[in-house]
Design an enzyme around this catalytic site. Structure first.
Site, PDB file in Angstrom:
ATOM      1  N   SER A  35      44.215  40.967  54.301  1.00  0.00           N
ATOM      2  CA  SER A  35      43.229  39.968  53.875  1.00  0.00           C
ATOM      3  C   SER A  35      42.823  39.097  55.052  1.00  0.00           C
ATOM      4  O   SER A  35      43.667  38.603  55.787  1.00  0.00           O
ATOM      5  CB  SER A  35      43.813  39.049  52.797  1.00  0.00           C
ATOM      6  OG  SER A  35      43.927  39.730  51.593  1.00  0.00           O
ATOM      7  N   HIS A  73      38.145  42.244  50.693  1.00  0.00           N
ATOM      8  CA  HIS A  73      38.545  43.620  50.990  1.00  0.00           C
ATOM      9  C   HIS A  73      37.333  44.507  50.766  1.00  0.00           C
ATOM     10  O   HIS A  73      36.896  44.706  49.637  1.00  0.00           O
ATOM     11  CB  HIS A  73      39.706  44.062  50.089  1.00  0.00           C
ATOM     12  CG  HIS A  73      41.024  43.508  50.513  1.00  0.00           C
ATOM     13  ND1 HIS A  73      41.894  44.199  51.319  1.00  0.00           N
ATOM     14  CD2 HIS A  73      41.600  42.314  50.272  1.00  0.00           C
ATOM     15  CE1 HIS A  73      42.966  43.453  51.537  1.00  0.00           C
ATOM     16  NE2 HIS A  73      42.810  42.304  50.909  1.00  0.00           N
ATOM     17  N   HIS A  95      46.112  46.767  45.795  1.00  0.00           N
ATOM     18  CA  HIS A  95      47.262  45.942  45.407  1.00  0.00           C
ATOM     19  C   HIS A  95      47.677  46.266  43.978  1.00  0.00           C
ATOM     20  O   HIS A  95      46.843  46.625  43.143  1.00  0.00           O
ATOM     21  CB  HIS A  95      46.904  44.450  45.491  1.00  0.00           C
ATOM     22  CG  HIS A  95      46.417  44.014  46.835  1.00  0.00           C
ATOM     23  ND1 HIS A  95      45.098  44.157  47.227  1.00  0.00           N
ATOM     24  CD2 HIS A  95      47.067  43.438  47.881  1.00  0.00           C
ATOM     25  CE1 HIS A  95      44.956  43.691  48.466  1.00  0.00           C
ATOM     26  NE2 HIS A  95      46.135  43.248  48.885  1.00  0.00           N
ATOM     27  N   TYR A  97      48.433  44.209  41.689  1.00  0.00           N
ATOM     28  CA  TYR A  97      47.812  43.312  40.701  1.00  0.00           C
ATOM     29  C   TYR A  97      46.386  43.741  40.328  1.00  0.00           C
ATOM     30  O   TYR A  97      45.820  43.242  39.363  1.00  0.00           O
ATOM     31  CB  TYR A  97      47.820  41.848  41.193  1.00  0.00           C
ATOM     32  CG  TYR A  97      47.084  41.597  42.489  1.00  0.00           C
ATOM     33  CD1 TYR A  97      45.693  41.548  42.547  1.00  0.00           C
ATOM     34  CD2 TYR A  97      47.785  41.396  43.670  1.00  0.00           C
ATOM     35  CE1 TYR A  97      45.017  41.320  43.736  1.00  0.00           C
ATOM     36  CE2 TYR A  97      47.125  41.173  44.867  1.00  0.00           C
ATOM     37  CZ  TYR A  97      45.753  41.133  44.896  1.00  0.00           C
ATOM     38  OH  TYR A  97      45.087  40.919  46.067  1.00  0.00           O
ATOM     39  N   GLU A  98      45.816  44.661  41.105  1.00  0.00           N
ATOM     40  CA  GLU A  98      44.486  45.174  40.749  1.00  0.00           C
ATOM     41  C   GLU A  98      44.578  46.149  39.574  1.00  0.00           C
ATOM     42  O   GLU A  98      43.550  46.571  39.033  1.00  0.00           O
ATOM     43  CB  GLU A  98      43.845  45.864  41.958  1.00  0.00           C
ATOM     44  CG  GLU A  98      43.490  44.895  43.075  1.00  0.00           C
ATOM     45  CD  GLU A  98      42.962  45.616  44.303  1.00  0.00           C
ATOM     46  OE1 GLU A  98      41.814  46.055  44.286  1.00  0.00           O
ATOM     47  OE2 GLU A  98      43.729  45.738  45.294  1.00  0.00           O
ATOM     48  N   ALA A 125      48.203  39.335  55.215  1.00  0.00           N
ATOM     49  CA  ALA A 125      48.226  37.874  55.213  1.00  0.00           C
ATOM     50  C   ALA A 125      49.401  37.467  54.345  1.00  0.00           C
ATOM     51  O   ALA A 125      49.603  38.048  53.271  1.00  0.00           O
ATOM     52  CB  ALA A 125      46.925  37.352  54.612  1.00  0.00           C
ATOM     53  N   MET A 228      51.755  40.205  48.864  1.00  0.00           N
ATOM     54  CA  MET A 228      51.600  41.071  47.686  1.00  0.00           C
ATOM     55  C   MET A 228      51.205  42.485  48.101  1.00  0.00           C
ATOM     56  O   MET A 228      50.448  43.162  47.402  1.00  0.00           O
ATOM     57  CB  MET A 228      50.536  40.484  46.745  1.00  0.00           C
ATOM     58  CG  MET A 228      50.767  39.050  46.342  1.00  0.00           C
ATOM     59  SD  MET A 228      49.335  38.344  45.500  1.00  0.00           S
ATOM     60  CE  MET A 228      49.675  36.576  45.670  1.00  0.00           C
ATOM     61  N   SER A 229      51.704  42.910  49.262  1.00  0.00           N
ATOM     62  CA  SER A 229      51.303  44.254  49.736  1.00  0.00           C
ATOM     63  C   SER A 229      52.367  44.824  50.676  1.00  0.00           C
ATOM     64  O   SER A 229      53.504  44.368  50.694  1.00  0.00           O
ATOM     65  CB  SER A 229      49.963  44.152  50.481  1.00  0.00           C
ATOM     66  OG  SER A 229      50.126  43.472  51.713  1.00  0.00           O
ATOM     67  N   ASN A 252      49.384  30.550  55.187  1.00  0.00           N
ATOM     68  CA  ASN A 252      49.689  29.273  54.526  1.00  0.00           C
ATOM     69  C   ASN A 252      51.196  29.044  54.587  1.00  0.00           C
ATOM     70  O   ASN A 252      51.962  29.998  54.765  1.00  0.00           O
ATOM     71  CB  ASN A 252      49.211  29.277  53.059  1.00  0.00           C
ATOM     72  CG  ASN A 252      49.841  30.400  52.262  1.00  0.00           C
ATOM     73  OD1 ASN A 252      49.504  31.572  52.446  1.00  0.00           O
ATOM     74  ND2 ASN A 252      50.761  30.056  51.390  1.00  0.00           N
ATOM     75  N   HIS A 266      43.350  31.506  47.893  1.00  0.00           N
ATOM     76  CA  HIS A 266      42.888  32.687  48.645  1.00  0.00           C
ATOM     77  C   HIS A 266      41.856  32.308  49.722  1.00  0.00           C
ATOM     78  O   HIS A 266      41.773  32.962  50.760  1.00  0.00           O
ATOM     79  CB  HIS A 266      42.311  33.715  47.663  1.00  0.00           C
ATOM     80  CG  HIS A 266      42.017  35.049  48.285  1.00  0.00           C
ATOM     81  ND1 HIS A 266      42.974  35.804  48.956  1.00  0.00           N
ATOM     82  CD2 HIS A 266      40.873  35.791  48.346  1.00  0.00           C
ATOM     83  CE1 HIS A 266      42.427  36.917  49.401  1.00  0.00           C
ATOM     84  NE2 HIS A 266      41.153  36.943  49.051  1.00  0.00           N
TER      85      HIS A 266
END
Ligand code: R1P
Length: 294
Positions: A35, A73, A95, A97-98, A125, A228-229, A252, A266
């Protein structure tokens, strides 16, 4: 009956063949852009953008590929040259969550393998959990904690195809030690060793960012950065014997006190990615040059 629907070796060969029929180059290095590290309307001028003689294949055109649904993305496979070195580059990853199962999120890694890639550079990220990390720092991934694996979810679940790799692959050398050393040398050459760390990454399912209690727990078990990846991609890559180098851009700082009222978002992730574009490009370019000479 417990079944997992998987793409067959032959189906993935079809994906690979589609690309092989349309590009002349035969890359040995595959890159996954995280990301904020891809070129798109939000982040112009990023790594994939800097490839020369580019050929781009939107995921929806490649047989059996899922499509990218995340803002930032782009969703295409890009072939091109980085200072003369042939590269294939995922501009947009998948991902969990997709809504895709982990094996599907990681399927492009197998396609890379079938195309002839031997080395994977995976970028992401991530939130910095190690209190010494600052926003904009780079963390080379020296190891991961497969939290989703703890809960019985793994990209290698289901029937094993030995043509990719063994049923029970080791994972203690997932992140190649020589490449970690080279990553450090590159940081030294660039004079950025003060912002480059080596640490442990973990992947949670997302899409929500973590609670304070979750982050405190992750820190306690030795996690330095959370995202998350990547973990399922690296497991899939190691299963089919790709050599892996991975790094996180710390976008962050994780909030681990209840008194802190900031909130992860995000947009911040994308902004930090954008502000580090040229540094990351230089870093990856130097890594690629070293890999070429290996
Ligand atoms: C959250 O801002 C997004 O950024 C990270 C997280 O995994 C999540 O998708 O993206 P990448 O891991 O794809 O870099």
């Amino acid at each position: 009956k417990f079944t997992v629907e998987l793409y067959t070796f032959e189906a993935l060969q079809e994906s690979a063949q589609y690309l092989l029929d349309r590009v002349k180059m035969r890359p040995k290095i595959g890159i996954i852009c995280g990301s904020g590290m891809e070129q798109n309307e939000l982040c112009p001028g990023s790594l994939a953008d800097s490839l020369e003689n580019k050929q781009c294949f939107p995921y929806e055109e490649i047989p059996h590929f899922p499509v990218s649904t995340v803002i930032g993305h782009q969703g295409q496979m890009v072939f091109g040259y980085l200072q003369g070195v042939p590269i294939m580059c995922m501009q947009g990853r998948f991902h969990y969550y997709e809504g895709y199962p982990l094996w599907k999120c990681a399927m492009p890694v197998r396609v890379m393998k079938l195309i002839g890639v031997t080395h994977l550079i995976a970028t992401n990220a991530a939130g910095g959990l190690n209190p010494t990390y600052k926003v904009g720092d780079i963390m080379m991934v020296k190891d991961h904690v497969n939290m989703m694996g703890f809960a019985g979810n793994n990209p290698l679940q289901g029937p094993n195809d030995d043509r990719f790799g063994p049923r029970f692959p080791p994972m203690n050398k997932a992140y190649n030690a020589s490449l970690l050393e080279i990553g450090q040398q590159v940081a030294d050459e660039m004079g950025i060793s003060d912002i480059v760390h080596k640490g442990v990454y973990t992947c949670l399912g997302g899409p929500n960012f973590e609670t304070v209690a979750e982050l405190k727990m992750l820190r306690m078990i030795g996690v330095d950065a959370v995202g998350m990846s990547t973990v399922h991609e690296v497991i899939t890559a190691r299963h089919c014997d790709l050599t892996v180098f991975a790094f996180s851009l710390i976008t962050n700082q994780c909030i681990t006190e209840y008194e802190n009222h900031e909130e992860a978002n995000h947009e911040e992730v994308m902004d930090v990615g954008k502000s580090r574009q040229s540094l990351l490009q230089e870093y990856v370019l130097r890594m690629v040059m070293r890999l070429r000479d290996m």
